[in-house]
Write an enzyme that holds these catalytic residues in place. Sequence first.
Site, mmCIF file in Angstrom:
data_model
loop_
_atom_site.group_PDB
_atom_site.id
_atom_site.type_symbol
_atom_site.label_atom_id
_atom_site.label_comp_id
_atom_site.label_asym_id
_atom_site.label_seq_id
_atom_site.Cartn_x
_atom_site.Cartn_y
_atom_site.Cartn_z
ATOM 1 N N SER A 144 -4.265 2.506 5.590
ATOM 2 C CA SER A 144 -4.353 2.377 4.178
ATOM 3 C C SER A 144 -3.762 1.362 3.522
ATOM 4 O O SER A 144 -2.665 1.575 2.711
ATOM 5 C CB SER A 144 -3.728 3.793 3.790
ATOM 6 O OG SER A 144 -4.505 5.057 4.193
ATOM 7 N N ARG A 159 -2.043 -7.928 3.992
ATOM 8 C CA ARG A 159 -0.682 -7.909 3.531
ATOM 9 C C ARG A 159 -0.199 -6.405 3.521
ATOM 10 O O ARG A 159 -1.081 -5.584 3.502
ATOM 11 C CB ARG A 159 -0.328 -8.422 2.495
ATOM 12 C CG ARG A 159 -1.143 -7.809 1.156
ATOM 13 C CD ARG A 159 -0.811 -8.565 -0.312
ATOM 14 N NE ARG A 159 -1.861 -7.971 -1.154
ATOM 15 C CZ ARG A 159 -3.150 -8.912 -1.362
ATOM 16 N NH1 ARG A 159 -3.273 -10.104 -0.741
ATOM 17 N NH2 ARG A 159 -3.806 -8.819 -2.144
ATOM 18 N N ASP A 197 -8.203 4.827 3.654
ATOM 19 C CA ASP A 197 -8.247 5.949 3.100
ATOM 20 C C ASP A 197 -9.333 6.458 2.007
ATOM 21 O O ASP A 197 -9.821 7.402 2.017
ATOM 22 C CB ASP A 197 -6.790 6.610 2.908
ATOM 23 C CG ASP A 197 -6.082 5.486 1.945
ATOM 24 O OD1 ASP A 197 -6.849 4.620 1.496
ATOM 25 O OD2 ASP A 197 -4.986 6.178 1.260
#
Length: 466
Positions: A144, A159, A197
């Site tokens: 996620s 990132r 997710d």
Amino acid sequence: MNLSSALERTKRDFLVTNQYLDNLVNFFEKEAREGLQKDSERSLPMLPSFVTQIPNGSEKGLFLAADLGGSNFRVCSVHLNGDRSHELKQMKWRVPNETMKGSAAKFWTYLAKCIQDFLTEHHPEQSSFELDGNSYLKMGFTFSFPIRQTALNSGTLIRWTKGYAIEDAVGTDVCESLQTAVRALNLPVDVVAIVNDTVGCLLARSYETGSSAQTLVGCILGTGTNAAYSEKISRIPKLATYDSVPKSAKVMVVNTEWGSFDNNVKFLPNTEYDQALDLMTPNPRFHMFEKRVSGMFLGEILRRVLESFLKKGTIFTSAKTSLRKDADILTPWSIDTSFLSYSAADGSSDLTGIQQELTKIGISDSSLEERQAVKEICHVVALRSARLVAGIIAGLLKMTKAFEKFEVVDIGMDGAIIEFYPHYEEMVREALRSLRFVGANEKRITIGISRDGSGIGAALCAAMAG
Ligand code: GLC
């Protein structure tokens, strides 16, 4: 400034008007379209997921799912029964702080060891090192965080968000890294799909509703916030620069990474508290929408308001003299977002629930007026979050022409905010009704909590990986 004037000012600072929201819908649509055109560092990512099929409830088989979210790592096995139902076994670990900020090698090994423990506990028949490749379990990996995917089973980390900071993992392929760590332990597991997710939530909700309703959006409102939706491939121009899009595919699920909506803060509300909070995060100037909305941040926003009131002598005047220097109210990140939920749930006339929460953060004594002020501050912080979410959902529905195309517009949701903050959904719905673009159409929106969304979604993705 006295308490009631300070409170009025704070209410104004956090106010999100109907007119502002109407403009937000259009601004989001514009950013989202730009994101579909091309990748650029500060724009809305709109990441292709390479998921080109939406489940219909008939998928079958046993699959593994690994799920790295905000604070926990979860491993599950999911048996899809092919009739919209499933059975799930799972184990969960809280990722240690030093692992969240250490080296990539240690991090991947940690995850692989958790998978090993899970197999030993729940699938001893599958933890044998003798199995041949055909009997390996397929695993979907819910990861996620923003990744630039190039195929269902390949994606590099753009990132970190939500407090992770493993620098040498940025830019590397997360699917391959997990697979290598799993192989190093000789586990009979093939990591065949990597999935955000929100994508998992969309797939899981689609599996659960079957063909009875078309789920358009999967949305997470938890530690972080984000949404995925299904888009026509012809409307994703930047896909032309990616390989491995199946020729026959018509649609693709897009991970918006809406946490990064308006990273340049041209449009988002930007109080002094938001600005100071941003500087304390590992990813300053990124994920600016998320930092106003999700569970990781609402408690800290509240703490900053309370601390500022306290330091100006506007609140907790009697508790101030005995306040310890290391009290939670004075310590960044020490107020949990559950404080806001408890506050909203406290319907007692003297607000004893709020006093209990205040005691935990170092304020052992308060007047009723002060507790009422705390309740209002909590409310405006949460209300701003819900109204911003409504605006951005409406932006997505506008962009996809959802009300023109579907009678019922179904949205799958998951995460602690939507599940535990009292009446959050109602606040979102009320804001949706007040929008020019939505109005009475709000009734056509169904929202369903998709509890094991990331686990089931990852399993579905593994099933579709073939
Ligand atoms: C953060 C992540 C995003 C994820 C969301 C919800 O915004 O960047 O990938 O979907 O949190 O967990």
